[in-house]
Design a protein around this motif. Structure first.
Motif, PDB file in Angstrom:
ATOM      1  N   TYR A   1       1.064  11.742  -9.703  1.00  0.00           N
ATOM      2  CA  TYR A   1       0.248  12.952  -9.573  1.00  0.00           C
ATOM      3  C   TYR A   1       1.128  14.206  -9.660  1.00  0.00           C
TER       4      TYR A   1
ATOM      5  N   LEU B   1       0.825  -1.208   0.000  1.00  0.00           N
ATOM      6  CA  LEU B   1       0.000   0.000   0.000  1.00  0.00           C
ATOM      7  C   LEU B   1       0.866   1.268   0.000  1.00  0.00           C
ATOM      8  N   LEU B   2       1.971   1.200   0.780  1.00  0.00           N
ATOM      9  CA  LEU B   2       2.885   2.340   0.829  1.00  0.00           C
ATOM     10  C   LEU B   2       3.513   2.595  -0.536  1.00  0.00           C
TER      11      LEU B   2
ATOM     12  N   GLY C   1       1.630   6.580  -6.700  1.00  0.00           N
ATOM     13  CA  GLY C   1       0.489   7.416  -7.065  1.00  0.00           C
ATOM     14  C   GLY C   1       0.784   8.893  -6.886  1.00  0.00           C
ATOM     15  N   TYR C   2       1.425   9.231  -5.753  1.00  0.00           N
ATOM     16  CA  TYR C   2       1.761  10.631  -5.485  1.00  0.00           C
ATOM     17  C   TYR C   2       2.791  11.146  -6.491  1.00  0.00           C
TER      18      TYR C   2
ATOM     19  N   ILE D   1       2.283   1.711  -3.468  1.00  0.00           N
ATOM     20  CA  ILE D   1       1.237   2.216  -4.363  1.00  0.00           C
ATOM     21  C   ILE D   1       0.985   3.701  -4.108  1.00  0.00           C
ATOM     22  N   THR D   2       0.969   4.080  -2.803  1.00  0.00           N
ATOM     23  CA  THR D   2       0.747   5.483  -2.443  1.00  0.00           C
ATOM     24  C   THR D   2       1.863   6.382  -2.968  1.00  0.00           C
ATOM     25  N   VAL D   3       3.107   5.934  -2.778  1.00  0.00           N
ATOM     26  CA  VAL D   3       4.262   6.720  -3.249  1.00  0.00           C
ATOM     27  C   VAL D   3       4.239   6.859  -4.762  1.00  0.00           C
TER      28      VAL D   3
END
Length: 356
Positions: free
Chosen positions: A35, A24-25, A31-32, A27-29
């Motif tokens: 973005y 999840l971490l 994704g950010y 994927i978050t990194v």
């Protein structure tokens, strides 16, 4: 056996949870990062589109239908409009005359005034300051009452931008806030305000005299700089009286201002008050004498060179004497057998400075 089975099961479960959290971490990194990349990419491409539109309007070209359609499509996006406003305001600072008028028309044609008003009414200080800046740069006179209200804001960035805006709108008259201003006026803010004032109207003396008597030292210093910039000779006596001010910084600025608007009595007044001043003010007096190059100060300078206890005063006195053409006098002193070593070194330093 059952106990070991439970422990193993919990261990596997913990590992799975950790792996899920790591995934999840990641994927978050990712994704950010994606973005952020999109924002940077959009800003770069949008900037080119906006700059082309500004250039098109400034030079008065016919334009391109496809680019106009692309511009209109992007204009519906809030982020694009915010960037458009930022670039437009920045461009407005770089142009004048017809080009400046063309940029102002863009501001109104695309209703960017709404974006600036929206910022002005936000809670975050940097947004409010940005809105003030944009409305002032585009000369939105209707914003003056709301901007004036921001002069009393507790946030430094907000009230400073409001001060600058009022001077941008009204020139010298925009400085009326100084009469009751009780916060520090930074050197940078003073410079900004001074650079925006291009002339002082007649019958404005009363306000300036009030500011010179302010209990806010930074207001007094700003007023002295204002007097210096415009060579306001009528204030000479009021400036001279500030040599008794409780603040050394005010006294230093008063000396500089007296030198800038000097008259035939200035040097004698410097000499008369010299002994009553702190050393920083004394040094400023000597610097002013160096600029003035008045022969009237020669005897006084020689007295300071021989008898003043402060080495810094001796050094500056010797340097002023060199500027006044007293180099030969200093050389003769340095060659005398009874001249002490420290004075010889001071004189050599002063003569060397002149060569440089």
């Amino acid at each position: 056996m059952s106990f070991h089975h439970i422990v193993l099961h919990e261990l596997i479960l913990a590992i799975v949870v950790v792996l899920i959290l790591v995934l999840l971490l990641i994927i978050t990194v990712l994704g950010y990062s994606f973005y952020s990349y999109r924002i940077l990419h959009n800003r770069h491409s949008w900037k080119q589109i906006i700059e082309y539109k500004i250039m098109e309007r400034v030079v008065g070209s016919d334009g391109n239908d496809e680019q106009d359609r692309e511009f209109s499509r992007h204009l519906k996006e809030p982020s694009f409009r915010i960037l458009f406003l930022e670039i437009l305001v920045d461009s407005g600072r770089k142009f004048s005359g017809t080009a400046k008028n063309a940029i102002n028309r863009l501001f109104y044609d695309f209703k960017l005034e709404d974006e600036a008003w929206r910022k002005l009414r936000q809670r975050k200080a940097y947004l409010v300051a940005g809105g003030i800046q944009e409305l002032a740069e585009m000369k939105v006179e209707a914003a003056i009452p709301e901007i004036k209200a921001k002069l009393n804001d507790d946030r430094t960035v907000v009230y400073q931008e409001a001060q600058y805006a009022m001077v941008t709108f009204r020139g010298y008259e925009g400085l009326e806030f100084l009469t009751h201003f009780d916060k520090p006026l930074s050197d940078w803010q003073q410079l900004r305000l001074l650079s925006s004032i291009h002339h002082i109207p007649e019958l404005s003396d009363v306000q300036a005299y009030t500011w010179l008597k302010s209990t806010n030292d930074s207001v007094v210093i700003f007023t002295l700089r204002l007097i210096r910039k415009f060579r306001l000779m009528a204030f000479y006596t009021a400036v001279y009286e500030l040599l008794d001010h409780t603040s050394t910084s005010v006294r230093v600025q008063a000396i500089r201002t007296m030198q800038a608007i000097e008259n035939s009595a200035t040097i004698s007044q410097f000499i008369a008050c010299f002994d009553q001043q702190p050393i920083d003010v004394q040094l400023e007096i000597l610097k002013s004498m160096k600029v003035a190059r008045s022969k009237e100060s020669e005897d006084f300078l020689k007295e300071q060179l021989w008898n003043n206890a402060a080495v810094s005063i001796k050094i500056h006195s010797a340097e002023v004497l060199v500027v006044l053409g007293e180099g030969q006098y200093l050389r003769e002193i340095s060659q005398k057998a009874d001249t002490y070593d420290e004075l010889i070194q001071i004189i050599k330093h002063a003569l060397q400075e002149k060569k440089c």
